[in-house]
Design a protein around this motif. Structure first.
Motif, PDB file in Angstrom:
ATOM      1  N   ARG A   1      -0.307  11.074  -6.182  1.00 29.32           N
ATOM      2  CA  ARG A   1      -0.060  10.072  -5.159  1.00 29.32           C
ATOM      3  C   ARG A   1       0.081   8.718  -5.836  1.00 29.32           C
ATOM      4  O   ARG A   1      -0.730   8.334  -6.671  1.00 29.32           O
TER       5      ARG A   1
ATOM      6  N   PRO B   1       1.311   4.425  -5.263  1.00 30.51           N
ATOM      7  CA  PRO B   1       1.670   3.351  -4.333  1.00 30.51           C
ATOM      8  C   PRO B   1       3.184   3.242  -4.185  1.00 30.51           C
ATOM      9  O   PRO B   1       3.932   3.494  -5.139  1.00 30.51           O
ATOM     10  N   LEU B   2       3.623   2.864  -2.989  1.00 25.24           N
ATOM     11  CA  LEU B   2       5.050   2.906  -2.692  1.00 25.24           C
ATOM     12  C   LEU B   2       5.893   2.157  -3.711  1.00 25.24           C
ATOM     13  O   LEU B   2       6.875   2.703  -4.230  1.00 25.24           O
TER      14      LEU B   2
ATOM     15  N   GLU C   1       5.263   1.285  -6.762  1.00 26.13           N
ATOM     16  CA  GLU C   1       5.219   1.914  -8.092  1.00 26.13           C
ATOM     17  C   GLU C   1       6.063   3.182  -8.132  1.00 26.13           C
ATOM     18  O   GLU C   1       6.471   3.638  -9.203  1.00 26.13           O
TER      19      GLU C   1
ATOM     20  N   LEU D   1      11.737   3.851   0.640  1.00 30.76           N
ATOM     21  CA  LEU D   1      10.385   3.299   0.646  1.00 30.76           C
ATOM     22  C   LEU D   1      10.133   2.521   1.936  1.00 30.76           C
ATOM     23  O   LEU D   1       9.036   2.548   2.492  1.00 30.76           O
TER      24      LEU D   1
ATOM     25  N   ALA E   1       7.141   3.176   4.590  1.00 35.78           N
ATOM     26  CA  ALA E   1       6.248   2.107   5.040  1.00 35.78           C
ATOM     27  C   ALA E   1       6.249   2.001   6.560  1.00 35.78           C
ATOM     28  O   ALA E   1       5.219   1.703   7.163  1.00 35.78           O
ATOM     29  N   SER E   2       7.400   2.258   7.191  1.00 37.12           N
ATOM     30  CA  SER E   2       7.475   2.180   8.652  1.00 37.12           C
ATOM     31  C   SER E   2       6.650   3.266   9.322  1.00 37.12           C
ATOM     32  O   SER E   2       6.338   3.173  10.513  1.00 37.12           O
TER      33      SER E   2
ATOM     34  N   GLY F   1       3.682   3.860   8.232  1.00 36.96           N
ATOM     35  CA  GLY F   1       2.306   3.472   7.955  1.00 36.96           C
ATOM     36  C   GLY F   1       1.795   3.950   6.616  1.00 36.96           C
ATOM     37  O   GLY F   1       0.611   3.767   6.283  1.00 36.96           O
ATOM     38  N   ASP F   2       2.660   4.562   5.804  1.00 41.11           N
ATOM     39  CA  ASP F   2       2.226   5.072   4.503  1.00 41.11           C
ATOM     40  C   ASP F   2       2.071   3.941   3.493  1.00 41.11           C
ATOM     41  O   ASP F   2       2.863   2.994   3.469  1.00 41.11           O
ATOM     42  N   THR F   3       1.083   4.058   2.646  1.00 41.26           N
ATOM     43  CA  THR F   3       0.906   3.140   1.520  1.00 41.26           C
ATOM     44  C   THR F   3       1.153   3.837   0.183  1.00 41.26           C
ATOM     45  O   THR F   3       1.418   3.175  -0.817  1.00 41.26           O
ATOM     46  N   HIS F   4       1.047   5.167   0.174  1.00 42.81           N
ATOM     47  CA  HIS F   4       1.248   5.968  -1.033  1.00 42.81           C
ATOM     48  C   HIS F   4       2.214   7.112  -0.713  1.00 42.81           C
ATOM     49  O   HIS F   4       2.429   7.466   0.457  1.00 42.81           O
TER      50      HIS F   4
END
Length: 413
Positions: A24, A26-27, A29, A162, A166-167, A169-172
């Motif tokens: 997993r 971060p988006l 990265e 990405l 993010a839309s 709600g994901d951070t990873h």
């Protein structure tokens, strides 16, 4: 020695490396990495009915048979902004001031655009057009419904992808990590750029070339080294580098001359060769081996041949480590120049495409001096001259393998 065909060698070489376990990340990265698992939408977008316009939320039946000469006057009972909830249920004869993206109040079933209204005084609005139910409302899930497949495994994570994650709600995101690559250039004739070179010496360019090709394939380059044509020094360097990298790429010393020691030393170290020589030009001496847990790709030393051999053998391995295979578009083209070749070999000839007035697509093939870099500058792909034929005349049709817009497909571990 019998040489493997290009197709057979490419398939066999893939056994040198398995896809890495997913991690997993971060988006931001994960930009440029490949998605390791299908993503299912966790929520609908929009999550509730929202206004598509600035205006007024109304009951459509309150706007029947109205126009600018005979407007419907409604009482404004609420103001709703994006990100805020309505304060009340809309009743007959009422309207709510509403802005783009704001949630629809209960009781409303249409939006009247601001341009179709007049405000006679505070707290009132004249509706000058009739609207049907659903007008300018974005229903729940218009963009995306919860539970639907959002993005397939193997997708390269570009900025737009990405943003979609993010839309949700994901951070990873789950991806496979970049392969660690070490690059070793061999040859007594090599001199580092930036230092004086005598006429019989050559500036070492393959380290930069191969490292850049590896990065383009998503790899993390951990080491760049040079070695002389000395078996003891080469043995020590190869042993050390294979402990640092998932993939070791060497250039030079790949043929059968007295100073071509790379394959011999790898064998002494216990390397298992999957590919050793391919019916490919340029790139015939290329080899793929496994030494411990490290995949080793042995490239020729001339830059043109090293580029082709890297593209056909090292690049697929680096992508496989990231869990994908690459599928390039092939188009039929006509050759703008004749070519004589060795009949049993596949030739990959760099070039560009030109569509002429009659609609025919032609390949402008480059001068293939395999020791030079310039043949690949600005190239759009390879004209593929297949085995079984020695002579190609101007205008003959062949496949052209394009570099741009490839598809990436997930592979099983």
């Amino acid at each position: 020695m019998s040489l493997a065909s290009l197709a057979t060698a490419r398939t066999t070489a893939l056994d040198a490396l398995s896809p890495a376990p997913p991690v997993r990340m971060p988006l931001l990265e994960a930009l440029g990495r490949f998605l390791a698992r299908d993503v299912i939408a966790a929520r609908s977008l929009p999550g509730c009915p929202v206004s598509a316009m600035d205006g007024y939320a109304v009951r459509a039946e309150d706007t029947s048979d109205v126009n600018r000469d005979r407007p419907a006057r409604l009482r404004v009972v609420d103001t709703i902004y994006a990100g805020h909830l309505p304060s009340r249920v809309l009743q007959p004869g009422e309207a709510s001031r509403i802005f783009t993206g704001a949630p629809l109040p209960e009781g409303a079933n249409a939006i009247v655009r601001q341009e179709a209204t007049v405000v006679p005084e505070a707290g009132l609005v004249d509706i000058c057009v009739g609207v049907p139910p659903g007008k300018d409302i974005r229903p729940t899930g218009e963009d995306l419904l919860a539970g639907t497949l959002l993005i397939r495994a193997g997708q390269r994570l570009e900025a737009s992808v990405l943003g979609v994650l993010a839309s949700m709600g994901d951070t990873h995101v789950l991806v496979r990590p970049p392969p660690r690559v070490a690059v070793l250039a061999t040859g007594d004739e090599l001199v580092s750029p930036g230092t004086p070179a005598l006429p019989h010496q050559v500036y070492e360019s393959n380290l930069v070339l191969v490292a850049a090709l590896a990065r383009e394939a998503g790899a993390h380059v951990v080491s760049l080294e040079r070695a002389r044509d000395d078996a003891d020094a080469l043995r020590s360097t190869l042993r050390r580098l294979t402990g640092e990298a998932d993939v070791l790429v060497t250039t030079g010393g790949a043929s059968v001359g007295e100073k071509d020691l790379v394959k011999h030393v790898l064998s002494e170290l216990g390397a298992s060769f999957l590919v050793d020589g391919v019916a490919l030009k340029p790139g015939k001496p290329v080899a793929v081996a496994r030494l411990g847990t490290t995949a080793v790709v042995v490239l020729p030393g001339t830059p043109g041949a090293a580029t082709v051999a890297f593209d056909q053998f090292a690049r697929p391995l680096l992508l496989r480590h990231q869990g994908v295979s690459e599928e390039r578009q092939r188009v039929r083209v006509r050759l703008d120049d004749g070519r004589h070749k060795q009949a049993g070999f596949t030739y990959l000839v760099s070039g560009t495409l030109e569509t002429r007035e009659d609609g025919q697509v032609w390949a402008r093939i480059r001068s293939q001096d395999f020791g030079q870099h310039l043949q690949n500058v600005g190239a759009e792909g390879y004209a593929v001259l297949p085995p079984g034929r020695a002579d190609f005349a101007p205008g003959d049709e062949v496949d052209f393998e394009r570099f741009d817009r490839p598809r990436f497909l997930p592979v099983e571990p």
